[in-house]
Design an enzyme around this catalytic site. Sequence first.
Site, short mmCIF file in Angstrom:
data_model
loop_
_atom_site.label_atom_id
_atom_site.label_comp_id
_atom_site.label_asym_id
_atom_site.label_seq_id
_atom_site.Cartn_x
_atom_site.Cartn_y
_atom_site.Cartn_z
N ASP A 22 0.86 -1.20 0.00
CA ASP A 22 0.00 0.00 0.00
C ASP A 22 0.89 1.24 0.00
OD1 ASP A 22 -1.87 1.98 0.47
OD2 ASP A 22 -2.13 1.48 2.60
N ASN A 24 -0.24 4.55 -0.31
CA ASN A 24 -0.81 5.84 0.12
C ASN A 24 -1.55 5.76 1.45
OD1 ASN A 24 -2.93 4.32 -0.73
ND2 ASN A 24 -3.87 5.88 -2.01
N ASP A 30 -1.84 -1.26 -3.79
CA ASP A 30 -2.11 -0.53 -5.03
C ASP A 30 -0.94 -0.68 -6.00
OD1 ASP A 30 -0.15 1.37 -3.99
OD2 ASP A 30 -1.76 2.04 -2.66
N ASP A 99 -5.37 -10.60 -15.36
CA ASP A 99 -6.45 -11.57 -15.18
C ASP A 99 -7.55 -11.23 -16.19
OD1 ASP A 99 -8.00 -13.60 -13.68
OD2 ASP A 99 -6.59 -13.10 -12.10
N ASP A 200 -9.68 -16.53 -16.21
CA ASP A 200 -10.54 -16.93 -15.10
C ASP A 200 -11.64 -17.91 -15.55
OD1 ASP A 200 -11.21 -16.15 -12.25
OD2 ASP A 200 -13.13 -15.69 -13.19
N GLU A 253 -7.55 -20.96 -15.99
CA GLU A 253 -8.04 -21.55 -14.76
C GLU A 253 -9.14 -22.51 -15.19
OE1 GLU A 253 -10.17 -20.59 -10.48
OE2 GLU A 253 -10.83 -19.62 -12.30
N HIS A 319 -4.83 -17.07 -4.71
CA HIS A 319 -5.71 -16.26 -3.87
C HIS A 319 -7.00 -16.99 -3.49
CE1 HIS A 319 -7.20 -16.07 -7.88
NE2 HIS A 319 -8.32 -15.53 -7.47
N ASP A 320 -7.20 -18.20 -4.01
CA ASP A 320 -8.41 -18.97 -3.68
C ASP A 320 -8.13 -20.13 -2.72
OD1 ASP A 320 -10.01 -17.43 -5.41
OD2 ASP A 320 -9.62 -18.77 -7.11
C1 GLC Z 1 -12.01 -17.73 -10.13
C2 GLC Z 1 -11.19 -16.78 -9.30
C3 GLC Z 1 -11.95 -16.51 -8.03
C4 GLC Z 1 -13.27 -15.88 -8.38
C5 GLC Z 1 -14.05 -16.70 -9.41
C6 GLC Z 1 -15.12 -15.91 -10.06
O1 GLC Z 1 -12.17 -18.95 -9.53
O2 GLC Z 1 -9.91 -17.31 -9.06
O3 GLC Z 1 -11.23 -15.71 -7.14
O4 GLC Z 1 -14.05 -15.74 -7.24
O5 GLC Z 1 -13.24 -17.15 -10.46
O6 GLC Z 1 -14.59 -14.95 -10.92
CA CA Z 2 -3.48 2.14 -1.21
#
Ligand code: GLC
Ligand code: CA
Length: 546
Positions: A22, A24, A30, A99, A200, A253, A319-320
Amino acid sequence: MKQTKRYLDGIVYQIYPRSFADSNGDGIGDIPGIVSKLDYLKGLGVSIIWLSPVYPTPNADFGYDISDYCSINPEFGTLEDMDRLIAEAGRRSIKIIMDLVVNHTSDEHPWFKASKDKDSPYHDYYIYRKGKKPGVPPNNWTSNFGGPAWEYVPSLDEWYLHLFSKKQPDLNWHNPKVLEEVEAILRFWLDRGIYGFRCDVINQIYKESLDDGKWKPWLIGQEHYLMKEGNHEILRRLHEDVFSRYDCMTVGETYDVDYANARRFLDGELDMVFQFDTMGADKRLLPIFVRKHWKKRFKKTLVEWEKQVDWNAVYFENHDQKRSISRFVNPRYRDLGAKMLATLLLTLRGTPFIYQGEEIGMADFHRPFKKKEFKDPVNFWLYGLLRKLGFGEKRSLRYVNNMNRDHARLPMQWSNSPAAGFSSNQATWLPVNDDYKSYNVKIESEDPNSILSYYKKLIALRKSDPALVRGSFEAIDTSSDIFAYYRLNDGNIRFVLVNLSDRRVVLPRSISEMRGKVLLSNYEGAGFTFKKFLRPYESLIVELTA
Ligand code: GLC
Ligand code: CA
């Protein structure tokens, strides 16, 4: 035209921008924050950054709900900041992939807003249908984020399909205009210097029919949209029209992907796919149920995917997912275990994907999240559902936390400063984990035995050793505690040997009779020739000698 295949030798680092750095002081990561950390990433040896979505979004799914594909989320910065990131990364020979979320848009995207007028051409950008009868959705499909996959729009007397939250309406890929729009978006970014896309949920974009699905406890309707012929056709088109004309890479994905479909994706559609079998190794039936005995499946899935496709996207975190050491490592051996997983990640055949913080051994939050602390929208419906099914509060919380995506989204731990150096503001959007004083970039950079230092050595070794990158892969059969394989290239043989368990494991004769020189190990001074056993999580990369 596409000539180089840089990604084959590359190492990808995934950034979840909201939680990375971050600049700011608003408690939210960011783009200028990312720019300030490029030297760190360069020093780590990363060659490609995958940015989770940075587009404008109402944050119903933290960016996976996009309201404008050709602009930047003001929380993260501006288009100029993005251009600067691309340029500054480029100066360090780092490429950026973005993404691509085109199964759905946000319900706040102008297309969706316009779609609520039946006479607008945008109506057909989405999937609207009449209900079966008043008050009853067009079919029985369920959404990934709980409940029916349809939302009623009274002004139209129609329902629209959403395979995620109702704020994420699915696009209608039967409409050729949608393909045209997406191709324009791809060109917009590729022309700006982006090196490609992580696509995605790209294996479900084409809904072949809208018939009722067979009953299942989870995700009813999948047989009508997962990996259909039309899905392959769309990806071939995108490849032919756009991707094949740029020096770029794509990774899909592709949840629940099987070998046959993976091979099709990899043949003129996408460059790589994420398989979900390995990350399912510790799951039982539903992602909320954890399996204790995961080693056999974990190894088997990795070996099988190496056999079945030519080039893998190798990952243990994103991140999932919960943090890998919190799933697969006994906390008593946190450092050794993290280094063991790193050894696999960087020496299996394929392109490794490191998720931010994995390289410093970040773990799940130190305790289960309470309900009022949840950020991920999935948690709310899941908790509600479990309570409705009659589970107690404690138990429901435990199940939710078994898959809670907030764990992986905690702020990156940079230093001993308050808020772990992530932000000058202590009110960070998700809390900083309480171990940040022992696990952070600064402290680990100064310690030659840290997880981070091991990653650096490992990455340097991989880069200097073609056998570890392009070499063929051959596993040898062992008990499920041990994972052992060869990487062979031009007469060079590397042998990778790891102990997946927290116990001492005796090596079979076939291995204990080998000789070789240790190139890297997570135990100091470890030897290999005539080795009789492996210590907990012991990992070795060996050059075999006759
Ligand atoms: C993918 C992403 C996930 C998101 C989902 C819907 O699985 O990795 O974070 O919630 O798609 O876009
Ligand atoms: Ca920020």
